[in-house]
Structure formats: structure tokens, C-alpha cells
Write an enzyme that holds these catalytic residues in place. Structure first.
Site, PDB file in Angstrom:
ATOM      1  N   HIS A   6      47.850 -19.954  33.428  1.00 20.70           N
ATOM      2  CA  HIS A   6      47.240 -18.818  32.721  1.00 20.70           C
ATOM      3  C   HIS A   6      45.767 -18.698  33.108  1.00 20.70           C
ATOM      4  O   HIS A   6      45.284 -17.610  33.455  1.00 20.70           O
ATOM      5  CB  HIS A   6      47.382 -18.995  31.202  1.00 20.70           C
ATOM      6  CG  HIS A   6      46.460 -18.121  30.399  1.00 20.70           C
ATOM      7  ND1 HIS A   6      46.667 -16.768  30.236  1.00 20.70           N
ATOM      8  CD2 HIS A   6      45.309 -18.411  29.727  1.00 20.70           C
ATOM      9  CE1 HIS A   6      45.692 -16.270  29.487  1.00 20.70           C
ATOM     10  NE2 HIS A   6      44.847 -17.233  29.181  1.00 20.70           N
ATOM     11  N   ASP A  22      32.341   4.453  53.961  1.00 21.96           N
ATOM     12  CA  ASP A  22      33.342   3.431  53.652  1.00 21.96           C
ATOM     13  C   ASP A  22      32.626   2.082  53.633  1.00 21.96           C
ATOM     14  O   ASP A  22      31.406   2.021  53.749  1.00 21.96           O
ATOM     15  CB  ASP A  22      34.463   3.440  54.709  1.00 21.96           C
ATOM     16  CG  ASP A  22      35.786   2.906  54.151  1.00 21.96           C
ATOM     17  OD1 ASP A  22      35.764   1.820  53.553  1.00 21.96           O
ATOM     18  OD2 ASP A  22      36.821   3.578  54.304  1.00 21.96           O
ATOM     19  N   TRP A  36      42.878 -25.395  34.294  1.00 24.92           N
ATOM     20  CA  TRP A  36      42.448 -24.603  35.468  1.00 24.92           C
ATOM     21  C   TRP A  36      41.347 -25.308  36.244  1.00 24.92           C
ATOM     22  O   TRP A  36      41.077 -24.976  37.388  1.00 24.92           O
ATOM     23  CB  TRP A  36      42.010 -23.199  35.051  1.00 24.92           C
ATOM     24  CG  TRP A  36      40.586 -23.094  34.575  1.00 24.92           C
ATOM     25  CD1 TRP A  36      40.114 -23.442  33.351  1.00 24.92           C
ATOM     26  CD2 TRP A  36      39.467 -22.636  35.331  1.00 24.92           C
ATOM     27  NE1 TRP A  36      38.763 -23.217  33.297  1.00 24.92           N
ATOM     28  CE2 TRP A  36      38.339 -22.726  34.492  1.00 24.92           C
ATOM     29  CE3 TRP A  36      39.293 -22.150  36.628  1.00 24.92           C
ATOM     30  CZ2 TRP A  36      37.057 -22.360  34.912  1.00 24.92           C
ATOM     31  CZ3 TRP A  36      38.012 -21.790  37.042  1.00 24.92           C
ATOM     32  CH2 TRP A  36      36.918 -21.894  36.192  1.00 24.92           C
ATOM     33  N   SER A  59      39.584 -14.922  50.685  1.00 30.65           N
ATOM     34  CA  SER A  59      39.586 -13.495  50.365  1.00 30.65           C
ATOM     35  C   SER A  59      38.269 -13.083  49.705  1.00 30.65           C
ATOM     36  O   SER A  59      37.657 -12.069  50.059  1.00 30.65           O
ATOM     37  CB  SER A  59      40.769 -13.190  49.440  1.00 30.65           C
ATOM     38  OG  SER A  59      40.631 -11.918  48.870  1.00 30.65           O
ATOM     39  N   SER A  60      37.820 -13.910  48.740  1.00 27.67           N
ATOM     40  CA  SER A  60      36.569 -13.585  48.039  1.00 27.67           C
ATOM     41  C   SER A  60      35.385 -13.604  48.988  1.00 27.67           C
ATOM     42  O   SER A  60      34.482 -12.763  48.891  1.00 27.67           O
ATOM     43  CB  SER A  60      36.312 -14.598  46.918  1.00 27.67           C
ATOM     44  OG  SER A  60      37.275 -14.470  45.930  1.00 27.67           O
ATOM     45  N   HIS A  62      30.297 -22.900  37.045  1.00 30.82           N
ATOM     46  CA  HIS A  62      29.424 -22.113  36.173  1.00 30.82           C
ATOM     47  C   HIS A  62      28.948 -20.825  36.829  1.00 30.82           C
ATOM     48  O   HIS A  62      29.014 -19.763  36.200  1.00 30.82           O
ATOM     49  CB  HIS A  62      28.281 -22.913  35.569  1.00 30.82           C
ATOM     50  CG  HIS A  62      27.799 -22.191  34.350  1.00 30.82           C
ATOM     51  ND1 HIS A  62      28.455 -22.255  33.151  1.00 30.82           N
ATOM     52  CD2 HIS A  62      26.838 -21.261  34.197  1.00 30.82           C
ATOM     53  CE1 HIS A  62      27.887 -21.418  32.291  1.00 30.82           C
ATOM     54  NE2 HIS A  62      26.893 -20.809  32.902  1.00 30.82           N
ATOM     55  N   GLU A  74      30.651 -19.250  38.758  1.00 33.80           N
ATOM     56  CA  GLU A  74      31.885 -18.453  38.689  1.00 33.80           C
ATOM     57  C   GLU A  74      31.935 -17.638  37.397  1.00 33.80           C
ATOM     58  O   GLU A  74      32.394 -16.497  37.375  1.00 33.80           O
ATOM     59  CB  GLU A  74      33.098 -19.376  38.807  1.00 33.80           C
ATOM     60  CG  GLU A  74      34.453 -18.748  38.507  1.00 33.80           C
ATOM     61  CD  GLU A  74      34.892 -17.744  39.560  1.00 33.80           C
ATOM     62  OE1 GLU A  74      34.303 -17.743  40.655  1.00 33.80           O
ATOM     63  OE2 GLU A  74      35.807 -16.956  39.269  1.00 33.80           O
ATOM     64  N   TYR A 121      29.453 -16.358  35.923  1.00 31.61           N
ATOM     65  CA  TYR A 121      28.586 -15.187  36.099  1.00 31.61           C
ATOM     66  C   TYR A 121      29.156 -14.236  37.142  1.00 31.61           C
ATOM     67  O   TYR A 121      28.888 -13.035  37.092  1.00 31.61           O
ATOM     68  CB  TYR A 121      27.153 -15.639  36.415  1.00 31.61           C
ATOM     69  CG  TYR A 121      26.579 -16.305  35.208  1.00 31.61           C
ATOM     70  CD1 TYR A 121      26.170 -15.540  34.120  1.00 31.61           C
ATOM     71  CD2 TYR A 121      26.538 -17.684  35.088  1.00 31.61           C
ATOM     72  CE1 TYR A 121      25.719 -16.134  32.961  1.00 31.61           C
ATOM     73  CE2 TYR A 121      26.082 -18.286  33.934  1.00 31.61           C
ATOM     74  CZ  TYR A 121      25.679 -17.510  32.866  1.00 31.61           C
ATOM     75  OH  TYR A 121      25.251 -18.093  31.717  1.00 31.61           O
ATOM     76  N   SER A 158      26.075  -1.023  32.242  1.00 33.13           N
ATOM     77  CA  SER A 158      24.777  -0.380  32.506  1.00 33.13           C
ATOM     78  C   SER A 158      24.941   1.030  33.056  1.00 33.13           C
ATOM     79  O   SER A 158      23.983   1.811  33.053  1.00 33.13           O
ATOM     80  CB  SER A 158      23.962  -1.218  33.505  1.00 33.13           C
ATOM     81  OG  SER A 158      23.697  -2.485  32.964  1.00 33.13           O
ATOM     82  N   HIS A 181      26.370 -28.722  31.470  1.00 30.74           N
ATOM     83  CA  HIS A 181      26.706 -28.477  30.055  1.00 30.74           C
ATOM     84  C   HIS A 181      28.221 -28.451  29.828  1.00 30.74           C
ATOM     85  O   HIS A 181      28.666 -28.443  28.680  1.00 30.74           O
ATOM     86  CB  HIS A 181      26.022 -27.205  29.522  1.00 30.74           C
ATOM     87  CG  HIS A 181      26.520 -25.917  30.058  1.00 30.74           C
ATOM     88  ND1 HIS A 181      25.693 -24.892  30.428  1.00 30.74           N
ATOM     89  CD2 HIS A 181      27.772 -25.456  30.282  1.00 30.74           C
ATOM     90  CE1 HIS A 181      26.408 -23.872  30.855  1.00 30.74           C
ATOM     91  NE2 HIS A 181      27.673 -24.187  30.775  1.00 30.74           N
ATOM     92  N   HIS A 182      28.997 -28.419  30.912  1.00 32.59           N
ATOM     93  CA  HIS A 182      30.458 -28.499  30.758  1.00 32.59           C
ATOM     94  C   HIS A 182      30.928 -29.937  30.608  1.00 32.59           C
ATOM     95  O   HIS A 182      32.116 -30.171  30.407  1.00 32.59           O
ATOM     96  CB  HIS A 182      31.152 -27.867  31.965  1.00 32.59           C
ATOM     97  CG  HIS A 182      30.920 -26.393  32.073  1.00 32.59           C
ATOM     98  ND1 HIS A 182      31.688 -25.464  31.415  1.00 32.59           N
ATOM     99  CD2 HIS A 182      29.983 -25.686  32.750  1.00 32.59           C
ATOM    100  CE1 HIS A 182      31.245 -24.245  31.688  1.00 32.59           C
ATOM    101  NE2 HIS A 182      30.213 -24.358  32.494  1.00 32.59           N
ATOM    102  N   THR A 217      19.489 -12.875  29.564  1.00 34.99           N
ATOM    103  CA  THR A 217      20.637 -12.198  28.948  1.00 34.99           C
ATOM    104  C   THR A 217      20.164 -11.361  27.766  1.00 34.99           C
ATOM    105  O   THR A 217      20.614 -10.226  27.565  1.00 34.99           O
ATOM    106  CB  THR A 217      21.690 -13.232  28.495  1.00 34.99           C
ATOM    107  OG1 THR A 217      21.970 -14.109  29.583  1.00 34.99           O
ATOM    108  CG2 THR A 217      22.973 -12.551  28.071  1.00 34.99           C
ATOM    109  N   LYS A 276      18.736  -8.104  28.804  1.00 39.79           N
ATOM    110  CA  LYS A 276      19.758  -7.092  29.087  1.00 39.79           C
ATOM    111  C   LYS A 276      20.302  -6.494  27.789  1.00 39.79           C
ATOM    112  O   LYS A 276      20.436  -5.275  27.666  1.00 39.79           O
ATOM    113  CB  LYS A 276      20.905  -7.708  29.912  1.00 39.79           C
ATOM    114  CG  LYS A 276      20.440  -8.195  31.270  1.00 39.79           C
ATOM    115  CD  LYS A 276      21.563  -8.754  32.090  1.00 39.79           C
ATOM    116  CE  LYS A 276      22.274  -7.697  32.862  1.00 39.79           C
ATOM    117  NZ  LYS A 276      21.543  -7.150  33.984  1.00 39.79           N
ATOM    118  N   ARG A 305      42.163 -28.466  22.128  1.00 37.91           N
ATOM    119  CA  ARG A 305      42.798 -27.459  22.977  1.00 37.91           C
ATOM    120  C   ARG A 305      43.845 -28.122  23.864  1.00 37.91           C
ATOM    121  O   ARG A 305      43.900 -29.336  23.983  1.00 37.91           O
ATOM    122  CB  ARG A 305      41.751 -26.738  23.824  1.00 37.91           C
ATOM    123  CG  ARG A 305      41.010 -27.649  24.759  1.00 37.91           C
ATOM    124  CD  ARG A 305      39.796 -27.007  25.416  1.00 37.91           C
ATOM    125  NE  ARG A 305      40.137 -26.049  26.441  1.00 37.91           N
ATOM    126  CZ  ARG A 305      39.339 -25.763  27.491  1.00 37.91           C
ATOM    127  NH1 ARG A 305      38.175 -26.389  27.631  1.00 37.91           N
ATOM    128  NH2 ARG A 305      39.695 -24.870  28.376  1.00 37.91           N
TER     129      ARG A 305
END
Lengths: 535, 40
Positions: A86, A115, A151, A178-179, A262, A264, A266, A277, A311-312, A337, A340, A459
Site C-alpha cells: 500500500h 513540448d 515501505w 523513470s523519475s 525525507h 521524498e 517534499y 498557489s 527525525h525518523h 512552510t 507559504k 502501527r
């Protein structure tokens, strides 16, 4: 924001209609061999929606299992596979490709390019997703079942499982390739193919956020590729990078993974900031407040994202100085943040606001993403995180960031640009119904998970103690409301593609980027026959 | 079918150069990382 004029005879209505009999190639070959950025964008968006439904089905199975304590529907091993796949499907298959789909559709139109810079590579970037998705989903059907390590692919579990892990590692490699190709294309297009007069500081915010996101991808995807390569050699080639039995260190994988992981986060939220925006100024009928500060805040968030990975993993036993550094660095992200958030609010302040569906989703994003941001600040505090680590509080936090953050922005963007893409208006009544069902379903599903986490429910566990039953039942009901309301979204999109009221070229009077001011609805197959000149 | 405007030769050259630099960045990060861990 830019204003633009035509230097030459570019696409107006008459011109576009004069070419109506020239369509794209028909049938399957159109999609297989297309190099058109709009076709590729469409394929990305449909692919991401298919993966969203697949990942969502897994989420509903997880929530159905958790409706009551005890084991009801699935075996624990399969439950762990569900949570793992998931996460992988939603991150790599749904959210990221959706934003790449938006980038394909919008970046060339918003900068006045015909293009993408490398259309064939663009086609290849998309079609790589299909084998990767098949590997991920197909891993459920091999002996031992799909990856069950979460994950994050943490060792030692990931080293011990069967061939599904190899399929997952290959899928991650392909998705990363791909990315990377997509990012190179986006950066190159933005830096080199802007229309005359379209300076960097005149670009719409969506283009800016994608430029910064693409740089993030370029920087961190090779790190993820390195990490999974090391996993592969640990599994098959006798190395012991992460295998404690051979002198390796599983904690090292966590450091490497989160150095990717991390940024990722963002990568999945900065394009959402870009979409919001665009939408808020359009429906507030005011220019975006603090355009330059938005650009600098986005850049600051991207840079800071490289120094907060610890922090993870506050609970792995880093030195106190490391914990303190990561705690303060994480809190620092709240500053750009906050810039924004306040700029979006200031944009709305005294605006002539209306609340069509895109604006509802954008305001929903603003409110709920802020909740996710605040729970992130709570988790940034080391001693608090040590208590809440691996509880449902964390699950609630990142779903507020990635569902009501990224996904709500995607929904907002779809409703905002659907009239431009299809030439038809969607049903505003059904759109609003979709918003309210999503808003209510999402909050009923995920807000109680804060309480579960604070009460100590872990979890990734298919069973739980009796005292957690009520909030779990409420959460499951909300998840089903949210999940099934997305079928309404599918119906709205399909019915808009098939017909509906004609959309004006400038559907939203406050929208002022090039696709609204210079292109008809729907946009012709070839966007600009001559480059617009931006003043 | 109406043709879109084409990038100028200068834009093409710059695009290729940008892509080459970015690809080198990607390969460089991956190569340095792999060399570092496999030589340790």
C-alpha cells in the site's frame, strides 16, 4: 505572475478550429508511441489513478481487518504485505506519477514551450512505470508473498524474505530510473525552452515548485538506488552491509533510506504547493501574495529537507547531540512552510472569493495540511517522538500530509484544469459532493488515529487490545466513506471527458497563466504554433 | 496537422548540455556512493 501577448498569429479559436480535422493518430499506437506532452500527461494521470484505486483497495482491506480486535479477514503476514505494498504503491505509483502527469500537461503550456525538451525520453519515462507496477503487484503471487517489511524496506526483514523482495528492488530501480529521466526532462525544459520574456521570476509557481522538486529527485534517487543495490548484494552476492550476522549494521540502511526518504516527502508535497498557489489566487481574484518569498520558501524547504532525516529514527540510539540537531533542524522547516501558509491566507484576505470545487479542495488542503504540519512539529520533539514512535499518531500525521496534503491538491488541480484539458465543464454539484464526502470521510478516518496513537496503539499490527476498538471502528467507517467517494470522482471525470457544457477558454476569471490567457479549451494537440512573447 | 514551433538550434544545444550535466550528476552521485561503500 506574468502577462503575455502574442507576437504573431498563435492559436486563437479560429486558428485552432481550422486544424480540427487534423487529430492525433488513432488507436493504441497513439498512446504507445506518443511523444506529445499532453498525451503522456494524460497517461500518467490515468496510471496514477489506477494505482490509487489499487493502493486504496489495500487500505480498505487493512481498515476492514482493523474494524474489530482479533484476526478477521487476513493472516498477519499478508497484513504486513498489505501495509508495505500500500505504501509503495501510493508513494511511487499514485502520488509521484500524478504530479509528473500535471508537470507534463502544464509545464510546457505555462512557460510557452511547444513540448518537453526530450519527447521520446518522456514517452520512455512513462512506459517504464508499467513493468514496475506489474512487478510490485505481481509480488503478491510469488511464494512467500509480497514484501512485508514496511515501505521503508528495513533490514533484517527485507534480507530474509523470498523472491518478492527482488521483484520489489527491481521495481524501485525502474521507478527511480523513470523519475530521474522525467526530472532531467522537466529541468531541461524549464531552463531552456521558456518563451521570450518568460524570465524565471515570471514563471507560475507550479513551474517553480516542479523545478525545485526535479532537482530534489536528481539528488536523492541515486541514493535510493544505491541503498537497494546494497540490499540486493546483501541478499545474493555475499556482502553484509546491513546484515548483523556478517558484521553489518541495519541502522546504516535507515540512515541511507531516510536521506532519500525525507526529501521524498517534499517531492510529494512541493508540487502540491505549486498547484494550490495557482488555484487560490484564481478564486480570490488577487495576485499571489509574496510571489518571490514563495519561491525562496520553496527553495529553503528543499535545502532543509536534506538535513532532517534523523527525525525518523530518534529511537535507534543516536547521540544526544544528533537528536538535538535533527530536532531543531526539523522545527526550522516550519518557518518557510509558515511563510507559504501565511502567504496563501494573505492572498485570500479581502479577495473576491468564490468556492467552486477546486477552491474547496485548495482550502481543505490548507486547513488539513496545516494540521499535518503541526503534528509533524509534535513528532519533531525528540522526547515526544520516543513515546509516539511507531504508533498510530505517526500514521495520522503522514496521512494528513500526504492525503489531505498531496492528494487534495491533486484533486483540486484536476478540477481546476479539467475544463482546459477536456473543453467541458464538470458538474459543480457533484464536484462539491465529492469534496464534502472526501473531507468528512478523510477526517473521520484519520483524526481518531491521533487518539489511538496517543493511547499507544502500534502501527502495522493486525490485532489490537480491546480498548482501541471504538476509534478503530470509527476510523474504518471514515476510510470506507473516503474510499468509495473516489468512485464518484471517477464518474465526474469520465462524464466530463465524454461531454458537458462547453468550457470557456478562460474558465476561471482570476486565472492568468499562459494556458488560460493564450490557449483555447480544449487545448489543441500541438500547443503553440509560434512562441508567445511574455511582457 | 499543424506543427508546433520548434526549439532553435541554440535551445537544442543548451538542452542537450543541461541534460548531460544532470545525467552526470545522477551517475556521479550513484558512482561515488557505490565506490565508497564497496571499497570500505
Amino acid at each position: 505572475m506574468s502577462t503575455a501577448t502574442h507576437a504573431h498569429d498563435t492559436h486563437g479559436h479560429d486558428h485552432a478550429h481550422a486544424h480540427d480535422h487534423h487529430g492525433p493518430p488513432a488507436g493504441f499506437s497513439r498512446w504507445m508511441y506518443t511523444t506529445n506532452h499532453k498525451d503522456i500527461g494524460t497517461m500518467y494521470l490515468w496510471f496514477s489513478f489506477a494505482m490509487f484505486l489499487m493502493g486504496g483497495s489495500m487500505a480498505l482491506l487493512i481498515r476492514a481487518e482493523l474494524f474489530q480486535p482479533g484476526l478477521q479477514l487476513v493472516e498477519p503476514q499478508f497484513f504486513n504485505s498489505l501495509t508495505t505494498v500500500h505504501g509503495l504503491v501510493m508513494v511511487f505509483g499514485a502520488i509521484m506519477p500524478a504530479f509528473v502527469g500535471f508537470a507534463n500537461w502544464l509545464v510546457p503550456m505555462q512557460i510557452g514551450a511547444a513540448d518537453m525538451a526530450f519527447p521520446r525520453m518522456n514517452n520512455w519515462s512513462f512506459w517504464l512505470l508499467i513493468p514496475a507496477a506489474l512487478l510490485l503487484v505481481g509480488s503478491f503471487f510469488v511464494p512467500g508473498g509480497a514484501a512485508a517489511s514496511g515501505w521503508t524496506l528495513y533490514p533484517p526483514l527485507i534480507i530474509q524474505q523470498g523472491m518478492s523482495i527482488d521483484m520489489t528492488i527491481l521495481a524501485v530501480h525502474i521507478l527511480g530510473a523513470s523519475s530521474i529521466m522525467g526530472s532531467i526532462n522537466i529541468i531541461t525544459t524549464i531552463l531552456n525552452l521558456r518563451a521570450p520574456g518568460m524570465t524565471l521570476m515570471k514563471m507560475p509557481l507550479f513551474v517553480w515548485t516542479w523545478l525545485i522538486t526535479a532537482y530534489l529527485l536528481i539528488a536523492v534517487m541515486p541514493v535510493l538506488a544505491g541503498a537497494v543495490t546494497m540490499l540486493l548484494t546483501d541478499r545474493h552476492f555475499g556482502t553484509s552491509f546491513f546484515n548483523a550476522a556478517g558484521g553489518g549494521d541495519p541502522t546504516m540502511f535507515m540512515h541511507i533510506f531516510w536521506f532519500f526518504g525525507h526529501p521524498e516527502v517534499y517531492i510529494m508535497i512541493l508540487p502540491a504547493f505549486g498547484i494550490v498557489s495557482q488555484i487560490i489566487p484564481a478564486f480570490a481574484r488577487k495576485p499571489l501574495f509574496g510571489y518571490a518569498s514563495m519561491v525562496y520558501a520553496t527553495s529553503s524547504i528543499a535545502i532543509l529537507s536534506f538535513i532532517v532525516w534523523g527525525h525518523h529514527m530518534f529511537t535507534v540510539g543516536m547521540p544526544a547531540a544528533g537528536n538535538l540537531f535533527f530536532m531543531y533542524a526539523t522545527m526550522l522547516i516550519a518557518v518557510p512552510t509558515g511563510v507559504k501558509i501565511f502567504n496563501w491566507i494573505a492572498t485570500m484576505w479581502k479577495g473576491s472569493m468564490t468556492f467552486e470545487t477546486p477552491m474547496l479542495f485548495a482550502v481543505g488542503f490548507l486547513c488539513l495540511f496545516t494540521i499535518g504540519g503541526f503534528s509533524g512539529l509534535v513528532l519533531a520533539i525528540t522526547p515526544v517522538d520516543i513515546t509516539l514512535h511507531n504508533t498510530y499518531y505517526v500514521v495520522a500525521h503522514f496521512h494528513y500530509v500526504l492525503v489531505s496534503g498531496a492528494l487534495f491538491a491533486i484533486m483540486a488541480g484536476i478540477y481546476f484544469w479539467l475544463p482546459k484539458w477536456t473543453g467541458h465543464m464538470y458538474s459543480e454539484g457533484l464536484g462539491k459532493l465529492h469534496f464534502w464526502l472526501s473531507m468528512i470521510g478523510f477526517n473521520v478516518a484519520f483524526f481518531p488515529q491521533h487518539f489511538l496513537g496517543l493511547a499507544g496503539m502500534p502501527r502495522r499490527i493486525p490485532d489490537y487490545a480491546l480498548q482501541f476498538t471504538e476509534w478503530n471502528q470509527i476510523s474504518t467507517v471514515g476510510a470506507f466513506i473516503f474510499g468509495f467517494s473516489q468512485l464518484l470522482f471517477l464518474y465526474i471525470v469520465i462524464s466530463t471527458i465524454r461531454g458537458g457544457a462547453k468550457a470557456p477558454d478562460r474558465t476561471w476569471e482570476g486565472a492568468d497563466s499562459l494556458e488560460w490567457t493564450h490557449l483555447p479549451s480544449p487545448v489543441p494537440y500541438h500547443t503553440f504554433e509560434t512562441a508567445p512573447v511574455v511582457k | 496537422m499543424a506543427e508546433p514551433h520548434k526549439p532553435t538550434p541554440q535551445q537544442r544545444r543548451n538542452a542537450l548540455l543541461s541534460a548531460a550535466v544532470l545525467a552526470a550528476m545522477v551517475l556521479g552521485i550513484y558512482a561515488v556512493f557505490m565506490l565508497k561503500v564497496f571499497s570500505a
